[in-house]
Design an enzyme around this catalytic site. Structure first.
Site, short mmCIF file in Angstrom:
data_model
loop_
_atom_site.label_atom_id
_atom_site.label_comp_id
_atom_site.label_asym_id
_atom_site.label_seq_id
_atom_site.Cartn_x
_atom_site.Cartn_y
_atom_site.Cartn_z
N GLU A 1 15.03 -38.93 -116.52
CA GLU A 1 13.92 -38.51 -115.70
C GLU A 1 12.48 -38.59 -116.22
OE1 GLU A 1 14.21 -34.95 -113.43
OE2 GLU A 1 16.17 -35.20 -112.78
N GLU B 1 20.15 -31.03 -115.87
CA GLU B 1 19.04 -29.68 -116.23
C GLU B 1 19.98 -28.35 -116.17
OE1 GLU B 1 15.07 -32.06 -115.38
OE2 GLU B 1 15.40 -30.17 -114.46
#
Length: 448
Positions: A353, A166
């Site tokens: 995720e 991320e």
């Protein structure tokens, strides 16, 4: 009731991150990270909590690998703490740090679990931040060297490498609105960090390939944007295409560069950088929790986590349910996102995720009946199947998170784990969601 079966070879996993679970912050030569510094700064994390002890995974390696094996997972996505490998962010490796991950990888392989390490899940060595952090080119260069060290030690047993987790968060939350470490609020620095994270990814891919890595990728958290066409285009550029396009196409979106001119002239992009970034990857990791809605509003100020988004406001439709993070629950956004990536970029994906925070704790009988999380997992796993049916090449699904842990600025107030952790005793207790997920794995599918 319909039985949804996933393709043969589809990988089921779970995930964690080093600073969130390891603890042992001052042991075996580990240097300080930006999250150690940030957590020690008053007012930055919930109740001043830190990952200094966390889930004590550093000392409970055997127990945690056995726990994963009991769930039947195919893969485990963990992150490597850069400050354990290079305490100052450069120079020779710390042998004890490499040894820890060497033991972890060996234990995973012995348990029949494919190791999937992430090189960077936000715990930058503090010394590199002191020299400029991700807005500085040196950090990208040092990251490539770090990747070479770790790759040389572990690549013979690693299934898939993830370079960054991320980068949107690292750049915009760390340097844009300051909600994450290192806590800076500098729009120009945030955009420079975007580029140097991209560059660091490209250099790391090359270093890992040279070390004999099999599969190499990156984990992004694309914002699935809904709402007004113009607002969606603006946010999609700042949040998504500024990573997608250089990594997968070798170019930055022209509209993003134009909209951010008031902050930077993008002179930090040097000749040859885009070729370095645009390295072939084997698949794209996708983190998804919730979609977002946007519309144009001329009175709306620029978001500090999106330099160039002036005039755009976020909103949420009525009638939705929310997790304990306040995130709207809408699994169709995951289907749409995976299909969009397939159509626009033609790259295989893996959900790296997906999960939900709920405060459900042990009942009188000691059982943890987290029915909301079970429902969330069921709907989102079904959404992945829908994406595959629509033609997306999705290779696996990774539940976040294996266990309750340090949730960054939220400290220990938010629980994402499918396994409950009693932080006073470090006892691990599988929740109903863990048992449900284990059944899904065993069946390679689910009922809907």
């Amino acid at each position: 009731m319909t039985q949804l079966t996933f393709p043969e070879g589809f990988l089921w996993g779970t995930a964690t991150a080093s600073y969130q679970i390891e603890g042992a912050a001052n042991e075996d030569g580990r240097g300080p990270s930006i999250w150690d510094t940030f957590s020690a700064t008053p007012g930055k994390t919930w109740r001043g909590q830190s990952g200094a002890v966390a889930c004590d995974h550093y000392h409970r390696l055997d127990e945690d690998v056995a726990l994963m094996a009991s769930l039947g997972v195919d893969t485990y996505r963990f992150s490597i703490a850069w400050p354990r490998i290079q305490p100052d962010g450069s120079g020779p490796a710390n042998p004890a740090g490499l040894d820890f991950y060497d033991r972890l990888v060996d234990k995973l392989v012995a348990a029949g679990i494919k190791p999937m390490p992430t090189l960077y899940h936000w715990d930058l060595p503090q010394s590199l931040e002191d020299r400029g952090g991700w807005p500085a080119r040196e950090t990208a260069e040092r990251f490539g060297e770090y990747a070479a060290i770790v790759g040389a030690r572990l690549s013979d047993r690693v299934h898939t490498w993830w370079t960054l987790n991320e980068p949107w968060c690292a750049a915009y939350l760390g340097y844009g609105n300051g909600h994450h470490a290192p806590g800076r609020t500098e729009p120009a620095a945030a955009l420079a960090a975007v580029h140097h994270l991209n560059l660091g990814h490209g250099l790391a891919v090359q270093a890992l390939r040279a070390a004999g890595a099999d599969q190499v990728s990156i984990v992004l958290n694309p914002t699935h944007c809904r709402g007004d066409e113009e607002a969606v285009r603006i946010v999609d550029g700042i949040a998504n295409r500024v990573f997608f396009d250089p990594i997968l196409r070798g170019e930055y979106p022209a509209d993003v560069i134009e909209r951010t001119r008031r902050h930077t002239d993008w002179s930090f992009v040097q000749d040859g950088d885009l070729a370095q970034i645009n390295q072939p990857i084997d698949l794209l990791g996708v983190n998804y929790y919730s979609p977002s809605w946007f519309r144009m509003n001329p009175e709306e100020p620029e978001s500090p986590v999106g330099p160039g988004t002036v005039g755009v406001e976020g909103w949420t439709p009525e009638g939705l349910e929310f997790t304990d993070m306040g995130w709207a629950i809408d699994a169709t956004g995951l289907t749409d996102l995976l299909v969009r990536i397939h159509k626009d970029y033609g790259v295989a994906t893996m959900v790296t995720e997906n999960g939900a925070a709920y405060p459900t704790g042990p009942g009188a009988d000691g059982e943890i009946d987290d029915v909301e999380r079970v429902a969330y997992l069921r709907s989102h796993i079904a959404a992945v199947h829908d994406a595959i049916e629509a033609g997306a090449d999705v290779r696996g699904y990774t539940a976040w998170s294996l266990m309750d842990n340090f949730e960054w600025a939220f400290g220990y107030d938010k629980r994402f784990g499918i396994v409950h952790v009693d932080y006073a005793t470090q006892q691990r207790t599988p929740k109903a969601s863990a048992k449900y997920y284990s059944k899904v794995i065993g069946a390679n599918g689910l009922d809907r």
